[in-house]
Design an enzyme around this catalytic site. Structure first.
Site, PDB file in Angstrom:
ATOM      1  N   PHE A 205      -2.795 -10.680 -36.750  1.00  0.00           N
ATOM      2  CA  PHE A 205      -3.917 -11.449 -36.749  1.00  0.00           C
ATOM      3  C   PHE A 205      -5.010 -10.599 -37.359  1.00  0.00           C
ATOM      4  O   PHE A 205      -6.064 -11.329 -37.785  1.00  0.00           O
ATOM      5  CB  PHE A 205      -4.202 -11.273 -35.303  1.00  0.00           C
TER       6      PHE A 205
ATOM      7  N   GLU B 292       4.261   0.307 -10.888  1.00  0.00           N
ATOM      8  CA  GLU B 292       4.874   0.722 -10.255  1.00  0.00           C
ATOM      9  C   GLU B 292       5.941   1.024 -10.685  1.00  0.00           C
ATOM     10  O   GLU B 292       7.191   0.621 -11.292  1.00  0.00           O
ATOM     11  CB  GLU B 292       6.028  -1.434 -10.116  1.00  0.00           C
ATOM     12  N   GLY B 293       5.591   2.269 -11.204  1.00  0.00           N
ATOM     13  CA  GLY B 293       6.336   3.313 -10.978  1.00  0.00           C
ATOM     14  C   GLY B 293       6.448   3.577 -12.856  1.00  0.00           C
ATOM     15  O   GLY B 293       5.987   2.331 -14.038  1.00  0.00           O
TER      16      GLY B 293
ATOM     17  N   ILE C  42      -4.769  -0.808  -5.434  1.00  0.00           N
ATOM     18  CA  ILE C  42      -4.095  -1.096  -4.948  1.00  0.00           C
ATOM     19  C   ILE C  42      -3.468  -3.203  -4.999  1.00  0.00           C
ATOM     20  O   ILE C  42      -5.144  -3.825  -5.028  1.00  0.00           O
ATOM     21  CB  ILE C  42      -4.562  -1.036  -2.637  1.00  0.00           C
ATOM     22  N   THR C  43      -3.035  -3.402  -5.765  1.00  0.00           N
ATOM     23  CA  THR C  43      -3.003  -4.503  -6.021  1.00  0.00           C
ATOM     24  C   THR C  43      -3.232  -6.317  -4.559  1.00  0.00           C
ATOM     25  O   THR C  43      -2.872  -5.360  -3.923  1.00  0.00           O
ATOM     26  CB  THR C  43      -1.641  -5.149  -6.675  1.00  0.00           C
TER      27      THR C  43
ATOM     28  N   CYS D 167       1.107  -0.822   0.045  1.00  0.00           N
ATOM     29  CA  CYS D 167       0.205   0.644  -0.039  1.00  0.00           C
ATOM     30  C   CYS D 167       1.042   1.360  -0.039  1.00  0.00           C
ATOM     31  O   CYS D 167       1.314   1.917   0.975  1.00  0.00           O
ATOM     32  CB  CYS D 167      -0.321  -0.284   1.431  1.00  0.00           C
TER      33      CYS D 167
ATOM     34  N   ARG E  53      -2.509 -19.043 -41.466  1.00  0.00           N
ATOM     35  CA  ARG E  53      -2.871 -18.364 -42.553  1.00  0.00           C
ATOM     36  C   ARG E  53      -2.921 -17.871 -43.436  1.00  0.00           C
ATOM     37  O   ARG E  53      -1.664 -17.702 -43.430  1.00  0.00           O
ATOM     38  CB  ARG E  53      -3.021 -17.083 -41.188  1.00  0.00           C
TER      39      ARG E  53
ATOM     40  N   ASP F  22      13.154  -0.816  -6.322  1.00  0.00           N
ATOM     41  CA  ASP F  22      14.645  -1.771  -7.002  1.00  0.00           C
ATOM     42  C   ASP F  22      14.236  -3.013  -7.012  1.00  0.00           C
ATOM     43  O   ASP F  22      14.762  -3.205  -7.901  1.00  0.00           O
ATOM     44  CB  ASP F  22      15.487  -1.131  -6.199  1.00  0.00           C
TER      45      ASP F  22
ATOM     46  N   GLU G  67      -1.284   6.565  -3.633  1.00  0.00           N
ATOM     47  CA  GLU G  67      -2.697   7.265  -3.315  1.00  0.00           C
ATOM     48  C   GLU G  67      -3.560   7.889  -4.514  1.00  0.00           C
ATOM     49  O   GLU G  67      -3.387   8.073  -5.358  1.00  0.00           O
ATOM     50  CB  GLU G  67      -2.416   7.754  -2.007  1.00  0.00           C
TER      51      GLU G  67
HETATM   52  N1  CAA Z   1      16.870   3.537  -3.190  1.00  0.00           N
HETATM   53  C1  CAA Z   1      17.825   4.312  -1.501  1.00  0.00           C
HETATM   54  N2  CAA Z   1      17.442   5.348  -1.736  1.00  0.00           N
HETATM   55  C2  CAA Z   1      16.995   6.136  -2.569  1.00  0.00           C
HETATM   56  C3  CAA Z   1      16.717   5.425  -3.810  1.00  0.00           C
HETATM   57  C4  CAA Z   1      16.351   3.952  -3.832  1.00  0.00           C
HETATM   58  N3  CAA Z   1      16.574   3.420  -4.791  1.00  0.00           N
HETATM   59  N4  CAA Z   1      16.019   6.558  -3.921  1.00  0.00           N
HETATM   60  C5  CAA Z   1      16.145   8.071  -3.472  1.00  0.00           C
HETATM   61  N5  CAA Z   1      16.693   7.057  -2.176  1.00  0.00           N
HETATM   62  C6  CAA Z   1      16.882   7.942  -1.005  1.00  0.00           C
HETATM   63  C7  CAA Z   1      17.450   9.237  -1.791  1.00  0.00           C
HETATM   64  O1  CAA Z   1      18.832   9.194  -1.949  1.00  0.00           O
HETATM   65  C8  CAA Z   1      16.834  10.970  -1.483  1.00  0.00           C
HETATM   66  O2  CAA Z   1      18.008  10.234   0.384  1.00  0.00           O
HETATM   67  P1  CAA Z   1      18.179  11.520   1.173  1.00  0.00           P
HETATM   68  O3  CAA Z   1      17.198  12.341   1.840  1.00  0.00           O
HETATM   69  O4  CAA Z   1      19.028  11.309   1.886  1.00  0.00           O
HETATM   70  O5  CAA Z   1      19.075  12.187   0.574  1.00  0.00           O
HETATM   71  C9  CAA Z   1      15.927  10.049  -0.867  1.00  0.00           C
HETATM   72  O6  CAA Z   1      15.710   8.792  -0.999  1.00  0.00           O
HETATM   73  C10 CAA Z   1      14.877  11.037  -1.721  1.00  0.00           C
HETATM   74  O7  CAA Z   1      14.698  10.598  -2.542  1.00  0.00           O
HETATM   75  P2  CAA Z   1      14.697  11.915  -4.274  1.00  0.00           P
HETATM   76  O8  CAA Z   1      14.881  13.207  -3.650  1.00  0.00           O
HETATM   77  O9  CAA Z   1      15.244  10.734  -5.278  1.00  0.00           O
HETATM   78  O10 CAA Z   1      13.148  11.490  -4.132  1.00  0.00           O
HETATM   79  P3  CAA Z   1      12.226  12.145  -4.752  1.00  0.00           P
HETATM   80  O11 CAA Z   1      10.555  12.664  -4.396  1.00  0.00           O
HETATM   81  O12 CAA Z   1      13.146  13.245  -5.920  1.00  0.00           O
HETATM   82  O13 CAA Z   1      11.649  10.932  -5.591  1.00  0.00           O
HETATM   83  C11 CAA Z   1      11.252   9.126  -7.486  1.00  0.00           C
HETATM   84  C12 CAA Z   1      11.181   9.751  -6.484  1.00  0.00           C
HETATM   85  C13 CAA Z   1      11.836   7.859  -8.298  1.00  0.00           C
HETATM   86  C14 CAA Z   1      10.460   9.637  -8.212  1.00  0.00           C
HETATM   87  C15 CAA Z   1      10.127   7.937  -6.476  1.00  0.00           C
HETATM   88  O14 CAA Z   1       8.914   9.384  -6.128  1.00  0.00           O
HETATM   89  C16 CAA Z   1       9.552   7.517  -7.431  1.00  0.00           C
HETATM   90  O15 CAA Z   1      10.225   5.909  -7.254  1.00  0.00           O
HETATM   91  N6  CAA Z   1       8.224   7.501  -7.923  1.00  0.00           N
HETATM   92  C17 CAA Z   1       7.126   6.234  -7.832  1.00  0.00           C
HETATM   93  C18 CAA Z   1       6.293   5.469  -7.526  1.00  0.00           C
HETATM   94  C19 CAA Z   1       6.102   3.813  -7.915  1.00  0.00           C
HETATM   95  O16 CAA Z   1       6.946   3.564  -8.352  1.00  0.00           O
HETATM   96  N7  CAA Z   1       4.934   3.695  -7.516  1.00  0.00           N
HETATM   97  C20 CAA Z   1       4.479   2.500  -8.026  1.00  0.00           C
HETATM   98  C21 CAA Z   1       3.610   1.470  -6.576  1.00  0.00           C
HETATM   99  S1  CAA Z   1       3.565   0.302  -6.497  1.00  0.00           S
HETATM  100  C22 CAA Z   1       2.447  -0.638  -7.838  1.00  0.00           C
HETATM  101  O17 CAA Z   1       2.277   0.052  -8.624  1.00  0.00           O
HETATM  102  C23 CAA Z   1       2.334  -2.238  -7.762  1.00  0.00           C
HETATM  103  C24 CAA Z   1       0.695  -2.555  -8.451  1.00  0.00           C
HETATM  104  O18 CAA Z   1       0.556  -2.184  -8.032  1.00  0.00           O
HETATM  105  C25 CAA Z   1       1.205  -4.052  -8.445  1.00  0.00           C
END
Ligand code: CAA
Length: 379
Positions: A337, A362-363, A156-157, A123, A267, A239, A126
């Site tokens: 097709f 997932e982004g 939310i899956t 989760c 075909r 990641d 939002e």
């Molecule tokens: N690993 C560890 N730390 C990380 C990181 C990573 N991969 N990426 C960033 N950080 C850290 C940064 O180093 C920074 O740390 P400090 O404060 O210590 O400097 C902090 O986190 C903030 O990082 P950013 O300034 O880069 O953050 P941001 O607000 O600019 O956002 C973003 C970065 C990559 C855009 C992020 O918001 C993001 O990944 N968004 C996409 C969200 C997403 O993938 N959602 C999917 C939902 S799940 C889903 O969809 C599944 C489903 O239902 C099947």
């Protein structure tokens, strides 16, 4: 460098392939039409060790490295993208416990998922915060030994079926990523309730809902990591999970290629099988080439994760390339097709609908580019 699958991986691949062929392929169109999650199929995948694969062996799980998990996911996705999304969402949601939990928390919560079949939901998103994770609004307020959560999660899956929810909330809505906390919350906790189920274009066999939190009281012992560590746990989780989405995309694209190869051999047009025409051969060659490249990028990201190395860039590249490839390949399959491809009598229109979501969840693929651009600039 060795591109061969060893015996254990070949066995896993064969098991997943058989499961997809026997349990998923014959029913996928019906699940898609009904828009219902086939729970017994999920449970069977768990019994065979094809789901919840990230739970370490020392906790009783199958403990698959990511390089192995992606081999299984590709095979499952050939069977049904929606059900496979539901399956890999279990691993997505257990990752915050694995990555952010203490030994005791891992034993307690992941141990439960080994003893009996449990569905998990991650989760994070939002209604007003999808790509911008740091902008999330679900509020958690400390109250003695507990936190009290209020707000709503979206997209939310497994939301309607989950036994365990991994949940991200903020202590202070203005503090962006610095105020975020992660929690594990079991079903039945008062105030936690699944909401509206989405009626989706594709992945219709997966369950996607709102999840409401109305004064949900959670003991501090269910917080994963320290206060303020939630954002980093979420990023590390993504990641780790994105190569599985890439593998899912490879499986969907591969199915589209397999269906296309069979169709062009059968075909006929202008007195010969349409596969004899170079125009179609070139399309098939590009499909095969991009699927292969997607699989290799996926394997590389998985390999980095298994080696305990940084993989944000490669995970994003694999997810981006493989899901764009799935969209292109499935669209070309519908084209090959012709009119038949546009009907529900043939499987390729579903594959095309399923591919679309993978460019979004997932982004989004725009967010993957943001991640890649930031990483290459750092390098
Ligand atoms: N690993 C560890 N730390 C990380 C990181 C990573 N991969 N990426 C960033 N950080 C850290 C940064 O180093 C920074 O740390 P400090 O404060 O210590 O400097 C902090 O986190 C903030 O990082 P950013 O300034 O880069 O953050 P941001 O607000 O600019 O956002 C973003 C970065 C990559 C855009 C992020 O918001 C993001 O990944 N968004 C996409 C969200 C997403 O993938 N959602 C999917 C939902 S799940 C889903 O969809 C599944 C489903 O239902 C099947």
């Amino acid at each position: 460098m060795d591109f061969e699958l060893d015996d254990a991986l070949l066995t896993l691949q064969a098991t997943a392939r058989r499961f997809a062929d026997e349990e998923m392929v014959p029913h996928a169109a019906e699940w898609d039409q009904q828009g219902e999650l086939p729970l017994p199929v999920l449970e069977k995948a768990w019994e065979l060790g094809l789901s919840h694969t990230g739970i370490p062996e020392e906790l009783g799980g199958v403990g698959l490295p990511v390089t192995a998990a992606v081999v299984g996911v590709e095979e499952l996705a050939r069977g049904c993208g929606g059900v496979t999304t539901s399956i890999i969402s279990n691993d997505l949601a257990l990752n915050p416990i694995l990555l952010g939990g203490s030994d005791d928390q891992r034993k307690e919560w992941l141990g439960q998922c080994v003893e009996e079949f449990k569905i998990l939901a991650f989760c994070l998103s939002e209604p007003g915060a999808g790509s911008d994770v740091a902008g999330l609004q679900l509020h958690c307020e400390r109250d003695g030994d507990d936190y009290v959560l209020n707000g709503t999660k979206a997209w939310i899956t497994n939301g309607g079926y989950a036994d365990l929810y991994s949940v991200f909330a903020t202590l202070d809505r203005g503090s962006r990523h610095k105020g975020m906390c992660a929690f594990v919350i079991p079903k039945g906790t008062p105030g936690l309730s699944p909401g509206r189920k989405e009626d989706k274009m594709g992945h219709r066999a997966s369950n996607t809902t709102l999840v409401h939190f109305d004064n949900v009281r959670v003991p501090a012992s269910q917080r994963l990591g320290a206060e303020g560590e939630g954002f980093k746990i979420a990023m590390a989780t993504l990641d780790r999970a994105r190569p599985q989405v890439a593998a899912l995309a490879v499986g969907v694209a591969r199915r589209a290629l397999e269906e296309s190869l069979a169709y062009v051999a059968e075909r006929k047009a202008f007195g010969q099988p349409i596969g004899e025409f170079q125009g179609l051969q070139f399309m098939l060659a590009d499909m095969a080439k991009n699927i292969e490249a997607s699989r290799l990028l996926t394997a590389q990201a998985a390999w980095l994760l298994d080696a305990g190395r940084k993989s944000a860039k490669q995970s994003a590249m694999a997810k981006l390339f493989a899901t764009d490839t799935a969209m292109d390949v499935t669209t070309d399959a519908v084209q090959i097709f012709g009119g038949n491809g546009y009907t529900k009598e043939y499987p390729v229109e579903k594959l095309m609908r399923d591919a679309k979501l993978m460019q979004i969840y997932e982004g989004t693929n725009q967010i993957q580019r943001v991640v890649i651009a930031r990483e290459v600039a750092k390098e």
